[in-house]
Design an enzyme around this catalytic site. Sequence first.
Site, mmCIF file in Angstrom:
data_model
loop_
_atom_site.group_PDB
_atom_site.id
_atom_site.type_symbol
_atom_site.label_atom_id
_atom_site.label_comp_id
_atom_site.label_asym_id
_atom_site.label_seq_id
_atom_site.Cartn_x
_atom_site.Cartn_y
_atom_site.Cartn_z
ATOM 1 N N ASP A 200 0.726 -1.175 0.382
ATOM 2 C CA ASP A 200 0.306 0.068 0.389
ATOM 3 C C ASP A 200 0.739 1.286 0.163
ATOM 4 O O ASP A 200 0.227 2.135 0.991
ATOM 5 C CB ASP A 200 -1.411 -0.102 0.975
ATOM 6 C CG ASP A 200 -1.902 1.034 1.527
ATOM 7 O OD1 ASP A 200 -2.251 1.593 -0.069
ATOM 8 O OD2 ASP A 200 -2.229 1.232 2.228
ATOM 9 N N GLU A 443 2.899 -8.343 7.020
ATOM 10 C CA GLU A 443 1.768 -8.893 6.849
ATOM 11 C C GLU A 443 1.452 -10.106 5.854
ATOM 12 O O GLU A 443 1.219 -10.035 4.443
ATOM 13 C CB GLU A 443 0.712 -7.580 6.869
ATOM 14 C CG GLU A 443 0.449 -7.394 7.521
ATOM 15 C CD GLU A 443 -0.442 -6.378 7.465
ATOM 16 O OE1 GLU A 443 -1.512 -5.866 6.556
ATOM 17 O OE2 GLU A 443 -1.330 -6.116 8.131
ATOM 18 N N TYR A 496 -7.194 -3.511 11.937
ATOM 19 C CA TYR A 496 -7.702 -1.658 12.430
ATOM 20 C C TYR A 496 -9.698 -2.325 12.313
ATOM 21 O O TYR A 496 -9.904 -2.085 11.312
ATOM 22 C CB TYR A 496 -7.308 -1.635 10.340
ATOM 23 C CG TYR A 496 -6.435 -1.678 10.757
ATOM 24 C CD1 TYR A 496 -5.869 0.256 10.225
ATOM 25 C CD2 TYR A 496 -5.014 -2.685 10.280
ATOM 26 C CE1 TYR A 496 -4.742 0.721 9.814
ATOM 27 C CE2 TYR A 496 -3.554 -1.674 10.246
ATOM 28 C CZ TYR A 496 -4.252 -0.383 9.882
ATOM 29 O OH TYR A 496 -2.539 0.137 9.975
ATOM 30 N N GLU A 532 0.404 -1.593 14.157
ATOM 31 C CA GLU A 532 -0.314 -0.875 13.740
ATOM 32 C C GLU A 532 -2.115 -0.527 14.226
ATOM 33 O O GLU A 532 -2.477 -1.561 14.210
ATOM 34 C CB GLU A 532 -0.600 -1.204 11.900
ATOM 35 C CG GLU A 532 0.691 -0.726 11.100
ATOM 36 C CD GLU A 532 0.876 -1.727 9.597
ATOM 37 O OE1 GLU A 532 -0.475 -1.333 9.249
ATOM 38 O OE2 GLU A 532 1.694 -2.035 9.356
HETATM 39 C C1 GCB Z 1 -1.666 -2.235 6.982
HETATM 40 C C2 GCB Z 1 -0.354 -2.473 5.615
HETATM 41 C C3 GCB Z 1 0.675 -0.574 5.891
HETATM 42 C C4 GCB Z 1 -1.347 -0.707 4.878
HETATM 43 C C5 GCB Z 1 -2.170 0.302 5.898
HETATM 44 C C6 GCB Z 1 -3.730 0.781 5.158
HETATM 45 O O1 GCB Z 1 -1.855 -3.008 7.732
HETATM 46 O O2 GCB Z 1 0.438 -2.785 6.918
HETATM 47 O O3 GCB Z 1 0.915 -0.928 4.491
HETATM 48 O O4 GCB Z 1 -0.882 0.991 4.618
HETATM 49 O O5 GCB Z 1 -2.253 -1.494 6.671
HETATM 50 O O6 GCB Z 1 -3.952 1.659 6.151
HETATM 51 O O7 GCB Z 1 -4.338 -0.320 4.560
#
Ligand code: GCB
Length: 638
Positions: A200, A443, A496, A532
């Site tokens: 990403d 990941e 997330y 994250e």
């Molecule tokens: C993740 C990734 C990261 C992305 C982020 C997102 O899990 O490790 O590279 O930018 O989520 O914002 O989706």
Amino acid sequence: MLRVLWLFAAFDAVLLLDTGMLFPRESSSRELKELNGLWAFRADRSPSRNQGFQEAWYKSRLAETGPVIDMPVPASYNDITQDPTLRDFIGWVWYEREVVIPAHWIADGGTRVVLRVGSAHYYSVVWVNGVKVTEHEGGHLPFEAEIDSVLQENPTVPCRITIAVNNTLTLQSLPPGSIQYMNDRTMYPDGYFVQTINFDFFNYAGIHRPVLLYTTPKTYVDDITVVTDFLDNTGLVRYNVSVRGATTASVKVTFIDKEGHCVASSNEPSGVLKVTDVKLWWPYLMHENPGYLYSVEVRLMADDKRSYEDVYTLPVGIRTVKVTSTQFLINNKPFYFHGVNKHEDADIRGKGLDWPLIVKDFNLMKWLGANSFRTSHYPYAEEILQMCDRHGIVVIDECPGVGIRDIRSFGNASLAHHLVVMDELVRRDKNHASVVMWSVANEPAAEMPPAELYFKTLIKHTKTLDPTRPVTFISDSNYARDKGAPYVDVICVNSYFSWYHDPGHLEVIPIQLNTQFENWYKKYQKPIIQSEYGADAVPGVHSDPPMMFTEEYQKLVLQSYHNIFDQKRKQYVVGELIWNFADFMTAQGVTRVVGNKKGIFTRQRQPKAAAYVLKERYWRLANETGKLPLWTKYPCPL
Ligand code: GCB
């Protein structure tokens, strides 16, 4: 004595790396010539992308074989022009620059001249005066070539350096990618292809870090390795100097404190230096004098006495890192990561090294009260790690193992390359006090059958390269993908909740986050870092009650996570790293509004509302767990 034996054991393993990659530094025996600035540039737009090789563009000046444009180095080339086809270009681009070589570099034959590229993305081939001197696979890491023999062939003409760089990613590259040819002629023009990636961030390309020439004598310090420890008030610095160009050489090693006093010395190429009344290297906000650096000066004289002396000085911080089942210890004290994930990313320059941006980012991290960051998702410039050493910012150093999602990327060729990349990363960064942990991947599709052996091998290899630092691998919250976890020292999890899962439902965060931590801890009994978490916020977009993509929603996601962090950090959670420090560019797609907007700062480094939430929290955590520098005043400076 046991300590010293441990240091020796650790050290022998480090020595598996054979040639060095010391950061180029001037000294009384070494000169530097930076080649930053404007280079001639041309993209090879031929259908095969191979015209440059067929016509040997490296054999004469680039302007003689076709049109060229100005291209700044270091910088990604993608955002420099108004041409969308260059922004999205896939294939070989050609850079060229002429340089005048000082006569004394070539005159007496006693000088080694080295051409060094800090990084170029992704595959590079380098020629000097039409002679190929090296090629290198992989962005984000330096490579170099000795070029004095080429220069000597024709010492009077200016030296022409040609670098061809190809950004094509394959299933075996790191990160992986693939080219898709679109063969339906009713939908796409003849020869149409696109690059597919599973990560990403924008696949910026070009020469991203400084290019330079440096000299050494023919007998020279090729590498230095230091491993540090301490016992009571005495620092223990196990060092090894490797020498090239002579079979026997005398070495003088001097350990110097910040004030310039010699505090220990030796005449052996390897050994243990004892530093009395040691000043340890401490993280920012953990001690009132963070980032204390000594330096080790190595002087070398080849025994034949005909060669010149070589002098190299390396900054060294004395500190230890250890992991228990619930804690991350720096200098035997619990360390809690309250930090950020970053990207090397900015308007116009893309991933090009940019000093104003680097210094601004450090000022912002200090303002925020961040004590650490992860180099998501690739090794950052050495210049950045040097800043971390000096300012006491703790680093989780990640290799470019991101987006490994295709089963074909778990084969032997991929693994072999991944191991080489870890070799190169550890060789480059092993002496940085700020680097406290290696991250081998982000990941990956670790639920796939070949993944377990792949990561077991990779993690074991990394521990052999450097037994002094813990190793991690970043998992997503999908519990099926935990195959690397049995082998790592610290569990790192990204999640997330209320974003990719249950979008819009902030109320599920506490229960889901609690379950995540409990599951991982119960199974592995290892400390956990929330590596994250976050939410996109388009700056200036507001709503109350909060809705996704507003600044209010981003704030609330963070606060809901923080409540659980505060419970678990008393137990086994040892850190929290926000995704992301700043907005950054990605490939275009329906979930990205001119890039990823999960930054707490905009891409131009202005704070969103969430930045103030984090600032308040980080300073509060620092006040609880560390020792604020004298110049600060709780809750926040300024
Ligand atoms: C993740 C990734 C990261 C992305 C982020 C997102 O899990 O490790 O590279 O930018 O989520 O914002 O989706």
